[in-house]
Design a protein around this motif. Structure first.
Motif, PDB file in Angstrom:
ATOM      1  N   ASP A  73      43.244  52.221  41.894  1.00 27.92           N
ATOM      2  CA  ASP A  73      42.272  51.403  42.629  1.00 27.92           C
ATOM      3  C   ASP A  73      42.969  50.258  43.367  1.00 27.92           C
ATOM      4  OD1 ASP A  73      40.203  52.976  41.788  1.00 27.92           O
ATOM      5  OD2 ASP A  73      39.577  51.657  40.161  1.00 27.92           O
ATOM      6  N   ARG A  74      43.922  49.609  42.711  1.00 25.06           N
ATOM      7  CA  ARG A  74      44.645  48.514  43.365  1.00 25.06           C
ATOM      8  C   ARG A  74      45.475  49.035  44.535  1.00 25.06           C
ATOM      9  NH1 ARG A  74      47.858  45.669  38.638  1.00 25.06           N
ATOM     10  NH2 ARG A  74      48.518  44.272  40.330  1.00 25.06           N
ATOM     11  N   ALA A  75      46.078  50.219  44.362  1.00 27.79           N
ATOM     12  CA  ALA A  75      46.870  50.808  45.439  1.00 27.79           C
ATOM     13  C   ALA A  75      45.979  51.231  46.605  1.00 27.79           C
ATOM     14  CB  ALA A  75      47.659  52.001  44.917  1.00 27.79           C
ATOM     15  N   HIS A  76      44.797  51.752  46.280  1.00 22.67           N
ATOM     16  CA  HIS A  76      43.863  52.153  47.344  1.00 22.67           C
ATOM     17  C   HIS A  76      43.451  50.953  48.174  1.00 22.67           C
ATOM     18  CE1 HIS A  76      39.807  53.156  48.993  1.00 22.67           C
ATOM     19  NE2 HIS A  76      40.460  54.258  49.323  1.00 22.67           N
ATOM     20  N   PRO A 133      36.430  42.635  46.148  1.00 23.86           N
ATOM     21  CA  PRO A 133      37.316  41.459  46.131  1.00 23.86           C
ATOM     22  C   PRO A 133      38.336  41.558  45.003  1.00 23.86           C
ATOM     23  CG  PRO A 133      35.008  40.814  46.337  1.00 23.86           C
ATOM     24  CD  PRO A 133      35.012  42.279  46.007  1.00 23.86           C
ATOM     25  N   ALA A 134      39.587  41.308  45.332  1.00 23.33           N
ATOM     26  CA  ALA A 134      40.659  41.336  44.332  1.00 23.33           C
ATOM     27  C   ALA A 134      41.841  40.543  44.858  1.00 23.33           C
ATOM     28  CB  ALA A 134      41.078  42.774  44.025  1.00 23.33           C
ATOM     29  N   GLU A 135      42.496  39.835  43.964  1.00 24.30           N
ATOM     30  CA  GLU A 135      43.670  39.042  44.346  1.00 24.30           C
ATOM     31  C   GLU A 135      44.965  39.671  43.871  1.00 24.30           C
ATOM     32  OE1 GLU A 135      43.816  36.436  46.309  1.00 24.30           O
ATOM     33  OE2 GLU A 135      41.651  36.529  46.616  1.00 24.30           O
ATOM     34  N   ASP A 136      44.886  40.826  43.173  1.00 26.40           N
ATOM     35  CA  ASP A 136      46.092  41.437  42.624  1.00 26.40           C
ATOM     36  C   ASP A 136      46.429  42.750  43.313  1.00 26.40           C
ATOM     37  OD1 ASP A 136      43.951  42.870  41.703  1.00 26.40           O
ATOM     38  OD2 ASP A 136      44.642  42.997  39.624  1.00 26.40           O
ATOM     39  N   VAL A 137      45.980  42.900  44.553  1.00 28.95           N
ATOM     40  CA  VAL A 137      46.231  44.124  45.306  1.00 28.95           C
ATOM     41  C   VAL A 137      47.686  44.167  45.732  1.00 28.95           C
ATOM     42  CG1 VAL A 137      45.672  45.368  47.434  1.00 28.95           C
ATOM     43  CG2 VAL A 137      43.857  44.279  46.104  1.00 28.95           C
TER      44      VAL A 137
END
Length: 452
Positions: free
Chosen positions: A203-206, A378-382
């Motif tokens: 999910d983070r990589a996407h 929303p995410a800050e660790d992408v």
């Protein structure tokens, strides 16, 4: 691996206050002396004249020397900082070639850094992604990948997978222990936790892939339904000519905007209709070509008339499974309020947005829907990722799912279970370069800029 001396201009083409020549190879101190008649001290800037073969000065500036292995490439590296004029840079580069260096291939410095263990493959790709970043969010994500966050996440998954493989392989060596031993060792609980963590990394990589490539959005519909007005509203500028005359837009107009850091490549196409005008007909053909390449299509219709036969004909020609949003424009002429609702018809399910491109009402609803289709949250660790990373993570996830299936049946097959775990580890290793074919390395680094 080639170990000869390479050189290239490392700064962008054109004029600038400073231009940099980068040189990498072995034992470069004699090279530095021949170029400048100085012996630079490691990691200290040395003021020097850069000399031609006849001893005349080509330029003056700073010389930096980074001895191996403490350099970007893991080899001796020289950086020649001169004045940033294109003629001066070419003269300095030619002098470096005269001294025995050859012109570096695209991405060769980064490739040497990878082959010498200074960067893994994901970090090396992040170098190019940082340079190419189109938004601040993309730049931050690329920097996280360059600093190793993506690689650490992949290595963490790999270590857990290795531990699980060791447990399973030990069971294969002692078959009398069989499946009960694995249950007592919580092997299947470990597998479940590994699957969950892998999904989180995917999910983070996407998210990072979205920041890199963005979403291609095509505005389609009949003439004079407000496609150009919507493009102008989304872009915040008058990019397209807006008139009451049908067929004003003859060719695709493109604009890239940002929503939550995601680049949206908006393409306004010619109105889709039958026409005898040769120029307009060519524009309509190009519109269909753009629709074929789209990630999502916005079908615009006049809110006063709704979807008519001509719109249904357009819907019938849209590629199967192409996400679409039906946009009912010009609600300022009907007195309706902006709204979002689901729509079901013979051509599939879609979301409908009622808005006014002219007044700007309802545009936020459309932006939110585009983010939803993109899969953004929303995410800050992408961290920055590429399509090949996603394919490798998906393959690893599929192998873990297959591993689960072969042991959940009535006749667990532990040898197949072990093989699926091995294949999953191999897929993860492709991301960082532990299992990577040479031809893939050639493709990856050939897309870098010269000098990097």
């Amino acid at each position: 691996m080639k170990s000869d001396t390479i050189a290239a201009i490392a700064t962008a083409p054109g004029r600038g206050g400073v231009g940099i020549i980068r040189i990498s190879g072995s034992n470069l101190l004699p090279f530095a002396f021949a170029l400048s008649r100085t012996n630079p001290r490691p990691r200290q800037a040395t003021m020097a004249d850069f000399l031609a073969a006849d001893g005349g000065a080509i330029d003056s500036g700073l010389l930096l020397f980074f001895p191996d292995p403490h350099s970007f490439t893991g080899e001796d590296v020289l950086e020649v900082h001169g004045h940033g004029g294109p003629v001066v840079m070419q003269m300095l580069l030619a002098r470096c070639l005269d001294l025995g260096a050859r012109l570096a291939e695209p991405g060769e410095f980064s490739r040497r850094a990878f082959l010498n263990g200074k960067l893994d493959l994901a970090q090396a790709e992040a170098v190019a992604d940082l340079i190419d970043a189109a938004t601040a969010s993309a730049a931050r994500s690329a920097m996280r990948s360059l600093q190793g966050e993506f690689s650490k996440a992949v290595h963490g998954l790999t270590e857990e997978l290795i531990d699980l493989r060791m447990l399973v392989e030990a069971t294969l060596d002692f078959p009398e222990e069989d499946i009960d031993f694995l249950r007592k060792a919580d092997a299947f609980g470990r597998l479940s936790r590994l699957q969950s963590r892998l999904t989180g990394v995917f999910d983070r990589a996407h998210q990072g892939k979205l920041l890199q490539s963005g979403l291609h959005v095509v505005l389609a519909g009949q003439p004079n339904v407000g496609k150009s007005s919507l493009l102008n509203q989304l872009a915040g500028d008058d990019l397209a000519i807006v008139t009451p005359v049908a067929g004003t837009t003859r060719d695709a107009l493109r604009s890239t905007i940002q929503i939550e850091g995601i680049p949206l490549h908006i393409i306004d196409t010619a109105g889709l209709r039958e026409t005898d005008d040769e120029v307009e007909r060519i524009g309509i053909e190009r519109s269909w070509q753009e629709i074929g390449r789209a990630d999502v299509v916005l079908l615009l219709a006049d809110a006063r008339t709704g979807i008519g036969d001509a719109d249904r004909a357009i819907l019938g020609r849209l590629p199967a499974n192409l996400p679409r949003i039906t946009v009912y424009n010009k609600i300022d002429l009907t007195g309706r309020a902006p709204e979002r609702h689901d729509e079901h018809d013979a051509h599939g399910d879609a979301v409908a947005i009622s808005l006014s491109a002219k007044a700007g009402s309802g545009i936020d609803l459309l932006r939110a829907e585009l983010l939803r289709i993109a899969g953004w949250h929303p995410a800050e660790d992408v961290f920055m990722a590429r399509e090949r990373h996603l394919r490798a993570l998906a393959a690893a996830r599929n192998h873990l799912a297959d591993a689960r299936r072969v042991v959940d049946g009535p006749c667990p097959a532990l040898d197949l279970f072990a093989e699926e775990l091995r294949l999953s580890q191999r897929s993860l290793g492709e991301i960082t370069g532990e299992f990577t074919a040479d031809d893939l390395l050639g493709v990856i680094f050939s897309r870098f800029c010269v000098g990097k």
